[in-house]
Design a protein around this motif. Structure first.
Motif, short mmCIF file in Angstrom:
data_model
loop_
_atom_site.label_atom_id
_atom_site.label_comp_id
_atom_site.label_asym_id
_atom_site.label_seq_id
_atom_site.Cartn_x
_atom_site.Cartn_y
_atom_site.Cartn_z
N SER A 15 0.83 -1.21 0.00
CA SER A 15 0.00 0.00 0.00
C SER A 15 0.86 1.26 0.00
N ILE A 16 1.92 1.25 0.79
CA ILE A 16 2.80 2.42 0.84
C ILE A 16 3.51 2.59 -0.51
N GLU A 17 3.96 1.49 -1.11
CA GLU A 17 4.61 1.58 -2.42
C GLU A 17 3.66 2.18 -3.46
N ALA A 18 2.39 1.80 -3.40
CA ALA A 18 1.41 2.35 -4.35
C ALA A 18 1.24 3.85 -4.14
N ILE A 19 1.23 4.28 -2.90
CA ILE A 19 1.09 5.70 -2.60
C ILE A 19 2.33 6.46 -3.09
N TRP A 59 -9.24 -6.99 9.05
CA TRP A 59 -7.98 -6.39 8.64
C TRP A 59 -8.18 -5.47 7.43
N ASP A 60 -8.95 -5.89 6.47
CA ASP A 60 -9.16 -5.07 5.26
C ASP A 60 -9.79 -3.72 5.59
N ASP A 61 -10.59 -3.67 6.63
CA ASP A 61 -11.25 -2.42 7.01
C ASP A 61 -10.30 -1.43 7.66
N VAL A 62 -9.29 -1.93 8.35
CA VAL A 62 -8.37 -1.03 9.05
C VAL A 62 -7.03 -0.84 8.34
N LEU A 63 -6.84 -1.51 7.20
CA LEU A 63 -5.59 -1.36 6.46
C LEU A 63 -5.29 0.11 6.13
N PRO A 64 -6.25 0.89 5.64
CA PRO A 64 -5.93 2.30 5.37
C PRO A 64 -5.47 3.07 6.62
N LEU A 65 -6.08 2.79 7.74
CA LEU A 65 -5.66 3.42 9.00
C LEU A 65 -4.25 2.97 9.37
N ALA A 66 -3.98 1.68 9.23
CA ALA A 66 -2.66 1.14 9.55
C ALA A 66 -1.58 1.77 8.67
N VAL A 67 -1.89 1.94 7.39
CA VAL A 67 -0.95 2.57 6.46
C VAL A 67 -0.74 4.03 6.85
N GLY A 68 -1.81 4.71 7.22
CA GLY A 68 -1.69 6.10 7.66
C GLY A 68 -0.82 6.24 8.89
N LEU A 69 -0.96 5.33 9.84
CA LEU A 69 -0.12 5.36 11.03
C LEU A 69 1.35 5.16 10.66
N GLU A 70 1.61 4.25 9.74
CA GLU A 70 2.99 3.99 9.34
C GLU A 70 3.57 5.17 8.57
N LEU A 71 2.76 5.81 7.72
CA LEU A 71 3.23 6.98 6.99
C LEU A 71 3.52 8.14 7.94
N LEU A 72 2.70 8.28 8.96
CA LEU A 72 2.95 9.32 9.96
C LEU A 72 4.28 9.05 10.67
N HIS A 73 4.52 7.81 11.01
CA HIS A 73 5.79 7.44 11.64
C HIS A 73 6.96 7.69 10.69
N LEU A 74 6.82 7.28 9.43
CA LEU A 74 7.89 7.51 8.46
C LEU A 74 8.18 9.00 8.28
N SER A 75 7.12 9.81 8.29
CA SER A 75 7.34 11.25 8.13
C SER A 75 8.11 11.83 9.32
N SER A 76 7.90 11.28 10.51
CA SER A 76 8.66 11.75 11.66
C SER A 76 10.13 11.34 11.54
#
Length: 82
Positions: A15-19, A59-76
């Protein structure tokens, strides 16, 4: 437990690679791509998945939230490097 962790990591990484690939070329895309390539355990998405499934969610329902949390962490991490 290891397949569960690997499945979560693969889904989040895909998901992150696609973004990242959807972004126009430039410094921001390069920073995100390098942060993704660093890998990591993806603990935040894993905890998000576990919490959702413990509460009867899917899991499929929260995947976007999980990706958002990881992107927030990566941005920090990126901000720390700047």
């Amino acid at each position: 437990m290891q397949p569960y962790i690997e499945e979560t990591k693969r889904a989040v990484d895909s998901s992150i690679e696609a973004i990242v690939s959807s972004q126009s070329p430039g410094a921001c895309r390069q920073l995100l791509a390098s942060a993704v390539r660093m890998g990591g355990l993806r603990e935040r998405p894993l905890l998000c998945r576990i919490a959702a499934e413990c509460c009867g969610g899917h899991w499929d329902d929260v995947l976007p939230l999980a990706v958002g949390l990881e992107l927030l962490h990566l941005s920090s991490l990126i901000a720390d490097d700047i």
